[in-house]
Design a protein around this motif. Structure first.
Motif, mmCIF file in Angstrom:
data_model
loop_
_atom_site.group_PDB
_atom_site.id
_atom_site.type_symbol
_atom_site.label_atom_id
_atom_site.label_comp_id
_atom_site.label_asym_id
_atom_site.label_seq_id
_atom_site.Cartn_x
_atom_site.Cartn_y
_atom_site.Cartn_z
ATOM 1 N N GLN A 1 0.840 -1.216 0.000
ATOM 2 C CA GLN A 1 0.000 0.000 0.000
ATOM 3 C C GLN A 1 0.864 1.251 0.000
ATOM 4 O OE1 GLN A 1 -3.545 -0.092 -0.221
ATOM 5 N NE2 GLN A 1 -3.069 2.021 -0.843
ATOM 6 N N ILE B 1 1.946 1.791 -3.526
ATOM 7 C CA ILE B 1 0.815 2.307 -4.310
ATOM 8 C C ILE B 1 0.620 3.805 -4.003
ATOM 9 C CG2 ILE B 1 -1.707 2.234 -4.561
ATOM 10 C CD1 ILE B 1 -1.515 -0.838 -4.048
ATOM 11 N N ASP B 2 0.628 4.138 -2.716
ATOM 12 C CA ASP B 2 0.430 5.548 -2.308
ATOM 13 C C ASP B 2 1.569 6.427 -2.840
ATOM 14 O OD1 ASP B 2 -0.846 4.680 1.037
ATOM 15 O OD2 ASP B 2 -1.742 4.557 -0.974
ATOM 16 N N ILE C 1 3.283 6.051 -5.507
ATOM 17 C CA ILE C 1 3.099 6.285 -6.947
ATOM 18 C C ILE C 1 1.993 7.314 -7.155
ATOM 19 C CG2 ILE C 1 2.288 5.216 -9.095
ATOM 20 C CD1 ILE C 1 3.700 2.604 -8.078
ATOM 21 N N GLU C 2 0.908 7.140 -6.405
ATOM 22 C CA GLU C 2 -0.246 8.042 -6.587
ATOM 23 C C GLU C 2 0.064 9.467 -6.169
ATOM 24 O OE1 GLU C 2 -3.730 5.002 -7.206
ATOM 25 O OE2 GLU C 2 -4.015 6.386 -5.532
ATOM 26 N N ASN C 3 0.988 9.638 -5.176
ATOM 27 C CA ASN C 3 1.315 11.024 -4.805
ATOM 28 C C ASN C 3 2.601 11.487 -5.487
ATOM 29 O OD1 ASN C 3 3.512 10.163 -3.302
ATOM 30 N ND2 ASN C 3 2.319 9.916 -1.437
ATOM 31 N N ASN C 4 2.952 10.749 -6.591
ATOM 32 C CA ASN C 4 4.099 11.158 -7.429
ATOM 33 C C ASN C 4 5.446 11.188 -6.725
ATOM 34 O OD1 ASN C 4 2.508 11.513 -9.798
ATOM 35 N ND2 ASN C 4 1.703 13.405 -8.862
ATOM 36 N N ASN D 1 8.326 7.353 -9.208
ATOM 37 C CA ASN D 1 8.049 7.398 -10.654
ATOM 38 C C ASN D 1 8.227 5.982 -11.212
ATOM 39 O OD1 ASN D 1 7.634 8.147 -13.247
ATOM 40 N ND2 ASN D 1 9.731 8.895 -13.575
ATOM 41 N N SER E 1 5.808 2.021 -12.075
ATOM 42 C CA SER E 1 4.461 1.426 -12.187
ATOM 43 C C SER E 1 4.532 -0.002 -11.644
ATOM 44 C CB SER E 1 4.026 1.396 -13.652
ATOM 45 O OG SER E 1 4.827 0.467 -14.366
ATOM 46 N N ARG F 1 -6.083 -5.066 -2.128
ATOM 47 C CA ARG F 1 -5.523 -3.711 -2.303
ATOM 48 C C ARG F 1 -5.106 -3.506 -3.769
ATOM 49 N NH1 ARG F 1 -3.640 -1.408 2.827
ATOM 50 N NH2 ARG F 1 -3.284 -2.978 4.437
ATOM 51 N N LYS G 1 -8.069 -3.117 -6.164
ATOM 52 C CA LYS G 1 -8.715 -1.801 -6.029
ATOM 53 C C LYS G 1 -8.007 -0.766 -6.898
ATOM 54 C CE LYS G 1 -9.402 0.260 -1.940
ATOM 55 N NZ LYS G 1 -9.189 0.043 -0.502
ATOM 56 N N HIS G 2 -6.723 -1.049 -7.195
ATOM 57 C CA HIS G 2 -5.957 -0.094 -8.016
ATOM 58 C C HIS G 2 -5.701 -0.633 -9.410
ATOM 59 C CE1 HIS G 2 -5.190 2.860 -4.799
ATOM 60 N NE2 HIS G 2 -5.334 1.805 -4.020
#
Ligand code: GRF
Length: 203
Positions: free
Chosen positions: A16, A19-20, A22-25, A28, A30, A46, A49-50
């Motif tokens: 998680q 994942i977080d 990556i989502e908050n940049n 960098n 995937s 988890r 969900k993404h």
């Protein structure tokens, strides 16, 4: 794009944090795949969900063929394999194919309280039993051994007199959630240089 696969066996709180990140940049990269060696783990939920592609290769079904199956899926597809609470031991060709491209997070300051059978709450029980004043977590490259690869990052955690294995585990997990994304970021930015046992970080 720096591509990673994350291997899990449980709740996936370390997954998680990636994942977080990556989502908050902050990261960098995937997550191309999440692979679990156990069915029904919250970590797989988890990932789903993404919209991350997931595989479940049950250890009890694949046995010694598990590592080979994972190599079959990941070979040539990702730049880094991240073991985040993955409890099976990776072995065979995958270790060579992904030399210095597999990392693991362990909840102690390696070489203390690590090796065969040392995972989860047991690690913290041993640390308290021994009476260490400082414990922590370690991100290291995975080699043919168990928790024996070169160390990339360590974070220290003070042991409190009234700690139980559970309270200590909780505080170490907070540091794991910093150390693992930090290691992935450094590797993805090619700031990690391997000199035999020593890892040089160019921050
Ligand atoms: C963490 O304590 C990690 O150090 C160990 O297994 C646990 C995984 O937790 N390898 P989670 O599944 O990432 O929440």
């Amino acid at each position: 794009m720096f591509k990673i696969a994350v291997l899990i066996s449980g709740g996936g709180s370390n997954l998680q944090t990636i994942i977080d990140g990556i989502e908050n940049n902050h990261l960098n990269c995937s997550i191309e795949y999440v692979i679990s060696d156990k069915a029904g783990t919250f970590g797989i939920e988890r990932a789903k969900k993404h919209n991350i592609k997931t595989f479940v290769f049950e250890k009890k079904e694949y046995g010694d063929a598990l590592s080979g199956k994972i190599l079959e899926v990941l070979d040539g597809k990702v730049d880094l394999i991240v073991l985040a609470g993955y409890l099976s031991i990776l072995k065979g060709d995958i270790i060579k194919r992904f030399k210095n491209r597999i990392i693991n997070i362990h909840p102690s300051l390696i070489p203390s309280f690590c090796g065969k059978g040392m995972y989860g709450i047991k690690v913290h029980e041993k640390a308290l039993e021994y009476g260490v004043k400082i414990t922590g977590c370690t991100v290291h490259f995975v080699d043919e051994g168990t928790d024996t690869g070169s160390i990339i990052i360590q974070k220290a955690v003070e042991v409190h007199d009234n700690d139980t294995p559970e309270t200590l585990q909780k505080r170490v997990l907070v540091e794991e959630h910093k150390a693992l994304p930090e290691a992935i970021k450094l590797i993805s930015e090619e700031k990690v240089k391997v000199e035999e046992r020593r890892i040089l970080i160019n921050r």
